[in-house]
Write a protein that holds these residues in place. Structure first.
Motif, PDB file in Angstrom:
ATOM      1  N   GLN A  58      46.099  42.317  44.837  1.00 30.24           N
ATOM      2  CA  GLN A  58      46.816  41.094  45.203  1.00 30.24           C
ATOM      3  C   GLN A  58      45.977  40.220  46.121  1.00 30.24           C
ATOM      4  N   GLU A  59      45.309  40.831  47.076  1.00 28.74           N
ATOM      5  CA  GLU A  59      44.446  40.079  47.992  1.00 28.74           C
ATOM      6  C   GLU A  59      43.275  39.459  47.231  1.00 28.74           C
ATOM      7  N   TYR A  60      42.693  40.215  46.322  1.00 33.21           N
ATOM      8  CA  TYR A  60      41.590  39.698  45.511  1.00 33.21           C
ATOM      9  C   TYR A  60      42.056  38.496  44.688  1.00 33.21           C
ATOM     10  N   ASN A  61      43.206  38.625  44.037  1.00 35.22           N
ATOM     11  CA  ASN A  61      43.744  37.515  43.243  1.00 35.22           C
ATOM     12  C   ASN A  61      43.996  36.279  44.104  1.00 35.22           C
ATOM     13  N   ARG A  62      44.510  36.492  45.302  1.00 31.57           N
ATOM     14  CA  ARG A  62      44.804  35.375  46.197  1.00 31.57           C
ATOM     15  C   ARG A  62      43.521  34.658  46.608  1.00 31.57           C
ATOM     16  N   ARG A  63      42.475  35.429  46.865  1.00 35.73           N
ATOM     17  CA  ARG A  63      41.206  34.828  47.286  1.00 35.73           C
ATOM     18  C   ARG A  63      40.438  34.223  46.121  1.00 35.73           C
ATOM     19  N   LEU A  64      40.625  34.761  44.935  1.00 28.81           N
ATOM     20  CA  LEU A  64      39.887  34.309  43.762  1.00 28.81           C
ATOM     21  C   LEU A  64      40.198  32.855  43.437  1.00 28.81           C
ATOM     22  N   THR A  65      41.465  32.549  43.347  1.00 30.16           N
ATOM     23  CA  THR A  65      41.858  31.164  43.090  1.00 30.16           C
ATOM     24  C   THR A  65      43.311  30.958  43.497  1.00 30.16           C
ATOM     25  N   GLN A  66      43.584  29.764  43.958  1.00 28.03           N
ATOM     26  CA  GLN A  66      44.962  29.395  44.300  1.00 28.03           C
ATOM     27  C   GLN A  66      45.636  28.724  43.112  1.00 28.03           C
ATOM     28  N   ASP A  67      44.850  28.353  42.131  1.00 35.68           N
ATOM     29  CA  ASP A  67      45.345  27.634  40.957  1.00 35.68           C
ATOM     30  C   ASP A  67      45.895  28.634  39.938  1.00 35.68           C
ATOM     31  N   GLU A  68      47.188  28.583  39.697  1.00 36.45           N
ATOM     32  CA  GLU A  68      47.834  29.530  38.790  1.00 36.45           C
ATOM     33  C   GLU A  68      47.295  29.415  37.366  1.00 36.45           C
ATOM     34  N   GLU A  69      46.975  28.224  36.929  1.00 38.05           N
ATOM     35  CA  GLU A  69      46.434  28.042  35.583  1.00 38.05           C
ATOM     36  C   GLU A  69      45.080  28.751  35.445  1.00 38.05           C
ATOM     37  N   GLN A  70      44.234  28.614  36.455  1.00 33.76           N
ATOM     38  CA  GLN A  70      42.940  29.295  36.451  1.00 33.76           C
ATOM     39  C   GLN A  70      43.116  30.816  36.491  1.00 33.76           C
ATOM     40  N   GLN A  72      45.652  32.536  35.316  1.00 34.04           N
ATOM     41  CA  GLN A  72      46.114  32.987  33.996  1.00 34.04           C
ATOM     42  C   GLN A  72      44.965  32.994  32.990  1.00 34.04           C
ATOM     43  N   PHE A  73      44.109  31.984  33.052  1.00 32.32           N
ATOM     44  CA  PHE A  73      42.941  31.941  32.173  1.00 32.32           C
ATOM     45  C   PHE A  73      42.041  33.152  32.426  1.00 32.32           C
ATOM     46  N   LEU A  74      41.792  33.441  33.683  1.00 31.30           N
ATOM     47  CA  LEU A  74      40.959  34.580  34.043  1.00 31.30           C
ATOM     48  C   LEU A  74      41.573  35.882  33.524  1.00 31.30           C
ATOM     49  N   LEU A  75      42.868  36.044  33.658  1.00 32.71           N
ATOM     50  CA  LEU A  75      43.539  37.251  33.161  1.00 32.71           C
ATOM     51  C   LEU A  75      43.392  37.371  31.645  1.00 32.71           C
TER      52      LEU A  75
END
Length: 105
Positions: A58-70, A72-75
């Motif tokens: 969760q911390e990694y995801n939060r730091r990776l990007t704040q943009d939800e669209e980005q 989801q693309f990464l996932l």
């Protein structure tokens, strides 16, 4: 015969462990067994390691990007990558890279 760790478990909980030496067929008749069983059955098991891993992700995801669209693309990219490379063995990766190179030519 109970192990040292089993005895230590009951000692840490300050429970009588005499039933460990008794015939298993008679344990249900023993008050010390019923008391210990009731307490142990009420203990909530927590997987600290899993909780730490979830928090880390969760911390990694939060730091990776704040943009939800980005995010989801990464996932989606990660999901496709896992489908193409089901394990991380060198052989699997090399075969995937070779297949991509063939498709490009």
């Amino acid at each position: 015969m109970a192990s040292t760790n089993t005895r230590r478990f009951f000692q840490k909980l300050r429970l009588e462990d005499g039933f460990l030496d008794a015939d298993p067929a008679t344990r249900l008749e023993r008050e010390d067994f019923r008391t210990a069983a009731a307490l142990v059955q009420g203990i909530a098991v927590i997987n600290d390691q899993a909780e730490r891993e979830v928090a880390l992700i969760q911390e990694y995801n939060r730091r990776l990007t704040q943009d939800e669209e980005q995010r989801q693309f990464l996932l989606q990219v990660v999901s496709r990558h896992r489908a193409e490379f089901p394990d991380s063995r060198k052989k699997t990766m090399a075969a995937g890279v070779a297949a991509h190179q063939e498709q490009e030519h």
